[in-house]
Design a protein around this motif. Sequence first.
Motif, short mmCIF file in Angstrom:
data_model
loop_
_atom_site.label_atom_id
_atom_site.label_comp_id
_atom_site.label_asym_id
_atom_site.label_seq_id
_atom_site.Cartn_x
_atom_site.Cartn_y
_atom_site.Cartn_z
N THR A 165 -2.01 8.32 -3.95
CA THR A 165 -1.98 7.04 -4.67
C THR A 165 -0.57 6.76 -5.20
O THR A 165 0.27 7.66 -5.29
CB THR A 165 -2.95 7.08 -5.87
OG1 THR A 165 -2.57 8.16 -6.75
CG2 THR A 165 -4.39 7.28 -5.40
N ARG B 68 0.84 -1.20 0.00
CA ARG B 68 0.00 0.00 0.00
C ARG B 68 0.87 1.25 0.00
O ARG B 68 2.01 1.23 0.46
CB ARG B 68 -0.90 0.02 1.24
CG ARG B 68 -1.96 -1.07 1.28
CD ARG B 68 -2.66 -1.11 2.62
NE ARG B 68 -1.76 -1.61 3.65
CZ ARG B 68 -2.05 -1.61 4.95
NH1 ARG B 68 -3.20 -1.13 5.37
NH2 ARG B 68 -1.19 -2.10 5.83
N ASP C 73 -4.55 2.79 -4.10
CA ASP C 73 -3.99 2.70 -2.74
C ASP C 73 -3.10 1.49 -2.56
O ASP C 73 -2.24 1.47 -1.68
CB ASP C 73 -5.12 2.64 -1.71
CG ASP C 73 -5.81 3.99 -1.53
OD1 ASP C 73 -5.27 5.00 -2.02
OD2 ASP C 73 -6.88 4.03 -0.90
#
Length: 265
Positions: free
Chosen positions: A133, A127, A151
Amino acid sequence: MERNHVFIYTKTDETSQQKKSILSEKLLQAKFQVVENPKKANIIVSLGSDGAFLQAVRKTEFRQDCLYAGISTTGTLSMYCDFHFHDLETAISSIRSSDIEIRRYPILQVSVDNNPHFYCLNEFSIRSNVIKTFVLDVFIDDLHFETFRGDGMVISTPTGSTAYNKSVNGAVVDPLLPCFQVSELASVNSNKYRTLGSSFLLSNQRKLILSLKLGGNDFPTMGMDNEALSIQHVQQVEVALSDKIIKTVKLKNNSFWEKVKRTYL
């Protein structure tokens, strides 16, 4: 070789240690040997929840030559805990049985850049570590499959499909299928970035490669089951289904799907 050397894994708090003492005494009464070194054990028992079972497997290095068993101390059974602490006799008699049946759980093998590979029983997750992002080029074997922006991703085993993977709308997968699942975390789909938009399964013959696009987010948060992995400046992650398996006690009327029904329905 007779299976009678038991290592017990549990937390270090006083209550957990008291339960460990009770189990140790019952095992000794049943003519088992309780050992403090997991390398000398051929049975590894976890006391606690599924989290304790995952830790037991990881801390004992995914042993291939022993049997794992999970004993729940929470009052309810779960995906990896087949026995109740208040019914230790059933657990001990099941482990002792000469015609014991074995359940085999597949595990993931993950490599991050040039670091030594590691294993996951439930899932590997990657992540973004900032409120932004990040971009991954996704390769299946040598095929550039998609460019992901979002993500992160969760890559799960069939047994792990009921955990983090399920919470992000991934499919629940029968562990008799030798495969692993790839699920997205909040993907961004636009004219520039386009992903499949759904989970997909890869066979044990496939290899998944995630290549990070640099841009201030090359220190992602990575998880291996319920532990964090800290590696800086990550460029590439390679995931495949390992040849290794985790062996557990197989009980009657306690198949994977009976566990799923018991836990979720």
